[in-house]
Design an enzyme around this catalytic site. Structure first.
Site, PDB file in Angstrom:
ATOM      1  CB  CYS A 233     -17.559 -26.675 -28.377  1.00  0.00           C
ATOM      2  SG  CYS A 233     -18.868 -25.604 -29.016  1.00  0.00           S
ATOM      3  CB  ALA A 235     -16.076 -31.390 -23.061  1.00  0.00           C
ATOM      4  N   GLY A 237     -11.322 -31.457 -23.346  1.00  0.00           N
ATOM      5  CA  GLY A 237     -10.354 -30.551 -22.751  1.00  0.00           C
ATOM      6  C   GLY A 237      -8.945 -30.587 -23.292  1.00  0.00           C
ATOM      7  N   GLY A 238      -8.664 -31.367 -24.316  1.00  0.00           N
ATOM      8  CA  GLY A 238      -7.305 -31.441 -24.838  1.00  0.00           C
ATOM      9  C   GLY A 238      -6.767 -30.089 -25.277  1.00  0.00           C
ATOM     10  CE  LYS A 239      -9.127 -29.010 -30.972  1.00  0.00           C
ATOM     11  NZ  LYS A 239      -9.586 -30.364 -30.568  1.00  0.00           N
ATOM     12  CG  ASP A 295     -13.071 -29.136 -31.736  1.00  0.00           C
ATOM     13  OD1 ASP A 295     -13.704 -29.452 -32.762  1.00  0.00           O
ATOM     14  OD2 ASP A 295     -12.356 -29.931 -31.124  1.00  0.00           O
ATOM     15  CB  CYS A 348     -13.163 -34.248 -35.615  1.00  0.00           C
ATOM     16  SG  CYS A 348     -14.641 -34.424 -34.601  1.00  0.00           S
TER      17      CYS A 348
END
Length: 416
Positions: A233, A235, A237-239, A295, A348
């Site tokens: 999961c 997008a 894409g920060g991680k 995530d 989150c």
């Protein structure tokens, strides 16, 4: 002045409050200048963050509740008067003009004028005594049960200001960013409203936008250099960017082609690389990974300070199917993990059923599974972040002196 921006803000509010559409899903108005687009977004956000208190201030001046289009005009003008502190003359005149423009509101222009003139004089004192915008019961109930009424009110208050912008730096990058402060966790924080794309270092990929809370789950995995890591999961894409920058051999997987396109764009801008897979996470099958970051899809109730539309749009009925999906994703991810490997599960969300309870239930379902206790101070956090089962629980009311942080839950799981 500003009529077109105000009209656009009204259309946005109609899309959220009547049509129940998230702001991110509403089409932008390309006829507006960038400045007017930004102003419209700010005005709509202002109303959504203070909707309940605004309605409470307007109500005493109404004999009966007006039709929704007229009420929207009153809410917008009230937000400008009572929250933004704009000049009363200009706000009232603009609201009356907007009312006269509308087919269903033209006959109510006099009422709009009368209400707002009274509100401009008497409203500020009334608004100052109103409680912050309340969370809907399906969010407030579990939060109050877990942390108490005082924490619930502190979280609601933390949702009111525009949040700052956090950046994650690529290792070795040191862009000169005026106004930036370094957070204890290592993220850079910029004032709310900063135009990120205009910052030095953006075009060369020196950083990416990522809330300080969202940057922590990757760090729970420890040293990932040279490891095969799956970002489930993934997008936007920060991680994935974090993992790649730390030397991992990353596979980024997401169900949505459009969201995966954002991952590709971010990778290209930063000069980082990852194997990209578009598909259902529950169907993914590959040789076992050294580490997995999950995530999971969730209610996103920890991000309300960034998405004030969420409480007005999301229904409580989403909770059960999402928690069921999270359970399935944890079980599937464990099946893709090498013995002794690490799985970080995070959401989150403010709801314990999407965080602490998921981990506790997984420990019961899987023999030998355990939590590697997180060390918040070592990550730049506070021991108050520690959750009894070994994970980290972050809430928007934390770090009040630093500008707050998104609500997040994360835990690192392993089994021999």
């Amino acid at each position: 002045m500003g009529l077109e921006a105000r009209q656009a803000a009204l259309r946005t509010l109609d899309g959220v409050l009547r049509e129940k559409r998230m702001l991110a899903h509403l089409p932008g108005d390309t006829r507006l200048s960038p400045a007017d687009q930004a102003r419209a977004a700010r005005l709509a956000s202002l109303v959504l963050r203070h909707l309940g208190p605004l309605d409470a201030c307007i109500a005493p001046y109404l004999d009966r509740k007006p039709p929704l289009p007229a009420l929207m005009i009153l809410r917008l003008a009230a937000a400008e008067l009572l929250v933004a502190g704009e000049d009363a003359h200009g706000v009232v005149d603009s609201a009356v003009t907007l009312a006269k423009r509308g087919k269903g509101t033209a006959r109510m222009a006099g009422m709009v004028n009368a209400v707002l003139r009274k509100l401009a004089v008497e409203g500020p004192d009334r608004f100052a005594h109103e409680a912050p915008q309340r969370l809907p019961g399906w969010i407030a109930g579990p939060v109050k049960k877990r942390w108490g009424a005082e924490t619930l009110r502190a979280i609601e208050a933390a949702h009111l200001p525009l949040p700052p912008i956090d950046l994650t730096l690529k290792p070795g990058a040191a862009p000169d960013l005026p106004g930036a402060t370094r957070l204890p966790t290592g993220s850079l924080r910029l004032p709310a409203g900063t135009q990120v794309t205009a910052l030095p270092g953006y075009d060369t990929g020196a950083f990416w936008v990522q809330d300080a809370a969202a940057a922590l789950p990757v760090r729970l995995l420890g040293d990932v250099a040279g490891l095969r890591v799956l970002d489930l999961c993934a997008a936007p894409g920060g991680k994935t960017l974090q993992l790649s920058a730390l030397g991992a051999d990353v596979t980024a997987l997401d169900l949505s082609p459009s969201r995966m396109a954002r991952v590709e764009q971010n990778l290209a801008r930063t000069g980082l690389s990852a194997t990209r897979v578009t598909g259902d996470a529950l169907d993914h099958d590959a040789p076992a990974y050294d580490a997995i970051l999950l995530d999971a899809p969730c209610t996103a109730t920890g991000t309300i300070r960034r998405h004030p539309d969420l409480p007005h749009v999301k229904p409580w009925t989403e909770v059960e199917p999402l928690t069921r999906l999270q359970m399935q994703l944890i079980d599937h991810a464990l099946g893709l993990l090498k013995p002794g490997g690490r799985l970080v599960f995070c959401t989150c969300s403010l709801l314990p059923v999407e965080g602490e309870f998921q981990v506790t239930a997984a420990l019961k379902r899987h023999e030998g599974l355990r939590v590697i206790p997180a060390d918040a101070p070592a990550l730049g956090g506070d021991s108050a972040w520690h959750s009894p089962e070994g994970g980290l629980r972050l809430r928007p009311d934390l770090w009040p002196d630093l500008g707050g942080i998104d609500g997040f839950y994360m835990a690192c799981l392993t089994r021999p």
